[in-house]
Design an enzyme around this catalytic site. Sequence first.
Site, PDB file in Angstrom:
ATOM      1  N   SER A 125     160.109  64.013  58.197  1.00 28.90           N
ATOM      2  CA  SER A 125     158.780  63.691  58.756  1.00 28.90           C
ATOM      3  C   SER A 125     158.759  63.857  60.273  1.00 28.90           C
ATOM      4  O   SER A 125     158.676  62.890  61.015  1.00 28.90           O
ATOM      5  CB  SER A 125     158.332  62.285  58.338  1.00 28.90           C
ATOM      6  OG  SER A 125     159.301  61.299  58.559  1.00 28.90           O
TER       7      SER A 125
ATOM      8  N   SER B 170     171.142  63.097  59.263  1.00 19.42           N
ATOM      9  CA  SER B 170     171.272  61.906  60.114  1.00 19.42           C
ATOM     10  C   SER B 170     171.822  60.699  59.363  1.00 19.42           C
ATOM     11  O   SER B 170     172.370  59.783  59.969  1.00 19.42           O
ATOM     12  CB  SER B 170     169.917  61.560  60.742  1.00 19.42           C
ATOM     13  OG  SER B 170     168.975  61.244  59.735  1.00 19.42           O
TER      14      SER B 170
END
Length: 197
Positions: A106, A36
């Site tokens: 995460s 990302s």
Amino acid sequence: MEKYIIQHNFSVTKKERSALKNHGAFLIWFTGLSGSGKSTIANELEKALFAKKIHTYLLDGDNVRKGLNNNLSFSPEDRSENIRRIAEVANLMIDAGLVVLASFVSPYREDRENVKRIVGYNNFIEVFVNTPIEECERRDVKGLYAKARAGEIKNFTGVNAPYETPMAPDVEIDTTMVSVEEAVALILSVINKRFKF
């Protein structure tokens, strides 16, 4: 065994360490899919902070897994333990007076909430790098999406493991819409007031 562990209170405080460094200490947590742009933005942000004489340290997923967490897999339980350990390390660094940047997929909300509990809600800034999976997969910098699609990697977030998006991040960035430089400027505008101690 826990009853024999007694926390020692030392003379030098976090506030005094921050005063010595002339800025506040807190955690900037980058979350988002692999590819990302989390680590790229975190790296550029650290450079910008360093130029402002802010004392920083950058924790990154691959680097931490090569050392501190090299005994953990990518199972849901081990992912949670990975994030818990990182939060504890970040908490120590905050106590040392550092601005900590942490770049980790995460994927679970509860794990990110646990990070906030460990470091303190006032010490936590969440940056959601919300780049669409199609773009992350197109980049596939490390070739991980291709391996996950081929069945070579199990529990890969976004392909065969879930990613739970943040409910109310402090900053949200889509790298298909915003350049790295613009992302850094946006984060700086949000965290500027945090440098006071």
